[in-house]
Write a protein that holds these residues in place. Structure first.
Motif, PDB file in Angstrom:
ATOM      1  N   GLU A   1       0.965  -1.151   0.019  1.00  0.00           N
ATOM      2  CA  GLU A   1       0.029  -0.051   0.025  1.00  0.00           C
ATOM      3  C   GLU A   1       0.917   1.291   0.191  1.00  0.00           C
ATOM      4  O   GLU A   1       0.705   2.281  -0.734  1.00  0.00           O
ATOM      5  CB  GLU A   1      -0.914   0.034   1.290  1.00  0.00           C
ATOM      6  CG  GLU A   1      -2.004  -1.065   1.101  1.00  0.00           C
ATOM      7  CD  GLU A   1      -2.830  -1.186   2.445  1.00  0.00           C
ATOM      8  OE1 GLU A   1      -2.559  -0.267   3.427  1.00  0.00           O
ATOM      9  OE2 GLU A   1      -3.867  -2.014   2.548  1.00  0.00           O
ATOM     10  N   LYS A   2       1.811   1.399   0.727  1.00  0.00           N
ATOM     11  CA  LYS A   2       2.850   2.278   0.855  1.00  0.00           C
ATOM     12  C   LYS A   2       3.500   2.619  -0.431  1.00  0.00           C
ATOM     13  O   LYS A   2       3.876   3.580  -0.837  1.00  0.00           O
ATOM     14  CB  LYS A   2       3.704   2.229   2.023  1.00  0.00           C
ATOM     15  CG  LYS A   2       3.301   2.456   3.345  1.00  0.00           C
ATOM     16  CD  LYS A   2       2.188   3.461   3.456  1.00  0.00           C
ATOM     17  CE  LYS A   2       1.452   3.519   4.545  1.00  0.00           C
ATOM     18  NZ  LYS A   2       0.063   4.291   4.617  1.00  0.00           N
TER      19      LYS A   2
ATOM     20  N   LEU B   1       2.202   6.373  -6.943  1.00  0.00           N
ATOM     21  CA  LEU B   1       1.240   7.677  -7.370  1.00  0.00           C
ATOM     22  C   LEU B   1       1.787   9.047  -7.611  1.00  0.00           C
ATOM     23  O   LEU B   1       1.441   9.608  -8.237  1.00  0.00           O
ATOM     24  CB  LEU B   1       0.095   7.686  -6.508  1.00  0.00           C
ATOM     25  CG  LEU B   1      -0.924   6.546  -6.900  1.00  0.00           C
ATOM     26  CD1 LEU B   1      -2.146   6.480  -5.843  1.00  0.00           C
ATOM     27  CD2 LEU B   1      -1.609   6.422  -8.121  1.00  0.00           C
TER      28      LEU B   1
ATOM     29  N   HIS C   1      -5.552   2.103  -4.641  1.00  0.00           N
ATOM     30  CA  HIS C   1      -5.086   3.005  -3.553  1.00  0.00           C
ATOM     31  C   HIS C   1      -6.811   3.180  -2.991  1.00  0.00           C
ATOM     32  O   HIS C   1      -6.830   3.198  -1.729  1.00  0.00           O
ATOM     33  CB  HIS C   1      -4.569   4.254  -4.121  1.00  0.00           C
ATOM     34  CG  HIS C   1      -4.229   5.166  -3.054  1.00  0.00           C
ATOM     35  ND1 HIS C   1      -3.211   5.080  -2.174  1.00  0.00           N
ATOM     36  CD2 HIS C   1      -4.956   6.504  -2.805  1.00  0.00           C
ATOM     37  CE1 HIS C   1      -3.465   6.118  -1.305  1.00  0.00           C
ATOM     38  NE2 HIS C   1      -4.291   6.940  -1.604  1.00  0.00           N
TER      39      HIS C   1
ATOM     40  N   TRP D   1      -8.286   0.087  -1.156  1.00  0.00           N
ATOM     41  CA  TRP D   1      -7.513  -0.521   0.163  1.00  0.00           C
ATOM     42  C   TRP D   1      -8.006   0.665   1.369  1.00  0.00           C
ATOM     43  O   TRP D   1      -8.148   0.328   2.347  1.00  0.00           O
ATOM     44  CB  TRP D   1      -6.193  -0.362  -0.062  1.00  0.00           C
ATOM     45  CG  TRP D   1      -5.498  -1.692  -0.731  1.00  0.00           C
ATOM     46  CD1 TRP D   1      -6.314  -3.063  -0.570  1.00  0.00           C
ATOM     47  CD2 TRP D   1      -4.490  -1.683  -1.487  1.00  0.00           C
ATOM     48  NE1 TRP D   1      -5.330  -3.529  -1.685  1.00  0.00           N
ATOM     49  CE2 TRP D   1      -4.556  -3.227  -1.912  1.00  0.00           C
ATOM     50  CE3 TRP D   1      -3.487  -0.818  -1.947  1.00  0.00           C
ATOM     51  CZ2 TRP D   1      -3.368  -3.620  -2.974  1.00  0.00           C
ATOM     52  CZ3 TRP D   1      -2.245  -1.301  -2.775  1.00  0.00           C
ATOM     53  CH2 TRP D   1      -2.421  -2.538  -3.237  1.00  0.00           C
ATOM     54  N   GLY D   2      -8.180   1.829   0.679  1.00  0.00           N
ATOM     55  CA  GLY D   2      -8.615   3.019   1.921  1.00  0.00           C
ATOM     56  C   GLY D   2     -10.158   2.729   2.316  1.00  0.00           C
ATOM     57  O   GLY D   2     -10.272   2.558   3.409  1.00  0.00           O
TER      58      GLY D   2
ATOM     59  N   LEU E   1      -3.546   1.779 -10.268  1.00  0.00           N
ATOM     60  CA  LEU E   1      -2.851   2.288  -9.064  1.00  0.00           C
ATOM     61  C   LEU E   1      -3.886   3.206  -8.318  1.00  0.00           C
ATOM     62  O   LEU E   1      -3.888   3.150  -6.988  1.00  0.00           O
ATOM     63  CB  LEU E   1      -1.704   3.061  -9.163  1.00  0.00           C
ATOM     64  CG  LEU E   1      -0.367   2.467  -9.796  1.00  0.00           C
ATOM     65  CD1 LEU E   1       0.854   3.459  -9.696  1.00  0.00           C
ATOM     66  CD2 LEU E   1      -0.033   1.314  -8.658  1.00  0.00           C
ATOM     67  N   VAL E   2      -4.777   3.729  -8.930  1.00  0.00           N
ATOM     68  CA  VAL E   2      -5.815   4.666  -8.191  1.00  0.00           C
ATOM     69  C   VAL E   2      -6.722   3.816  -7.844  1.00  0.00           C
ATOM     70  O   VAL E   2      -7.399   4.134  -6.447  1.00  0.00           O
ATOM     71  CB  VAL E   2      -6.191   5.884  -9.071  1.00  0.00           C
ATOM     72  CG1 VAL E   2      -7.627   6.398  -8.577  1.00  0.00           C
ATOM     73  CG2 VAL E   2      -5.099   6.836  -9.492  1.00  0.00           C
TER      74      VAL E   2
ATOM     75  N   VAL F   1       2.510   1.700  -3.350  1.00  0.00           N
ATOM     76  CA  VAL F   1       1.435   2.330  -4.309  1.00  0.00           C
ATOM     77  C   VAL F   1       1.489   3.667  -4.169  1.00  0.00           C
ATOM     78  O   VAL F   1       1.266   4.509  -5.250  1.00  0.00           O
ATOM     79  CB  VAL F   1       0.186   1.557  -4.530  1.00  0.00           C
ATOM     80  CG1 VAL F   1      -0.862   2.289  -5.062  1.00  0.00           C
ATOM     81  CG2 VAL F   1       0.333   0.157  -4.859  1.00  0.00           C
ATOM     82  N   SER F   2       1.198   4.148  -2.992  1.00  0.00           N
ATOM     83  CA  SER F   2       1.100   5.696  -2.676  1.00  0.00           C
ATOM     84  C   SER F   2       2.294   6.442  -3.060  1.00  0.00           C
ATOM     85  O   SER F   2       2.037   7.405  -3.716  1.00  0.00           O
ATOM     86  CB  SER F   2       0.934   5.704  -0.984  1.00  0.00           C
ATOM     87  OG  SER F   2      -0.311   4.909  -0.740  1.00  0.00           O
TER      88      SER F   2
ATOM     89  N   SER G   1     -15.210  -1.720  -6.923  1.00  0.00           N
ATOM     90  CA  SER G   1     -13.712  -1.573  -7.451  1.00  0.00           C
ATOM     91  C   SER G   1     -13.563  -2.227  -8.744  1.00  0.00           C
ATOM     92  O   SER G   1     -12.761  -1.680  -9.462  1.00  0.00           O
ATOM     93  CB  SER G   1     -12.729  -2.099  -6.199  1.00  0.00           C
ATOM     94  OG  SER G   1     -12.908  -1.268  -5.026  1.00  0.00           O
TER      95      SER G   1
END
Length: 108
Positions: free
Chosen positions: A12-13, A19, A45, A48-49, A41-42, A15-16, A79
């Protein structure tokens, strides 16, 4: 719905952080590869959020065993539909990057 998410956290990190480069690259150098990477990626992201929010706030203790599973299932469906729609748009229309550039260039 509990589990060990320690392996997912670094992804997750990553991917962030990715971005941070992919968003401006997609807007500056619009092409199919960057548009597809951006879409993937969007959606990951946001998924997961929102999944973290659903797991934190739609608990089985409060809502029972069925509603949390329905909420997570609905999130997965939304999603998947979002990712499919963005990829379809990238392959059949002008793509995400060109769309932003077109909207940016509109004059009054």
């Amino acid at each position: 719905m509990s589990g060990d998410h320690s392996k997912l956290w670094p992804i997750e990190k990553a991917v962030s952080i990715a971005l941070l480069g992919v968003v401006p690259a997609t807007l500056l150098f619009s092409n199919l590869v960057l548009d597809n990477i951006f879409a993937l990626l969007v959606v990951a992201h946001f998924h997961w959020g929102l999944e973290a929010c659903a797991v934190d706030y739609i608990r089985p203790v409060i809502f029972g065993p069925v509603i949390p599973k329905l909420a997570i299932g609905l999130l997965y469906a939304i999603s998947a539909l979002t990712l499919g729609s963005l990829l379809y748009y990238n392959h059949t229309c002008i793509g995400i990057g060109c769309t932003f550039n077109t909207l940016w260039s509109i004059k009054n």
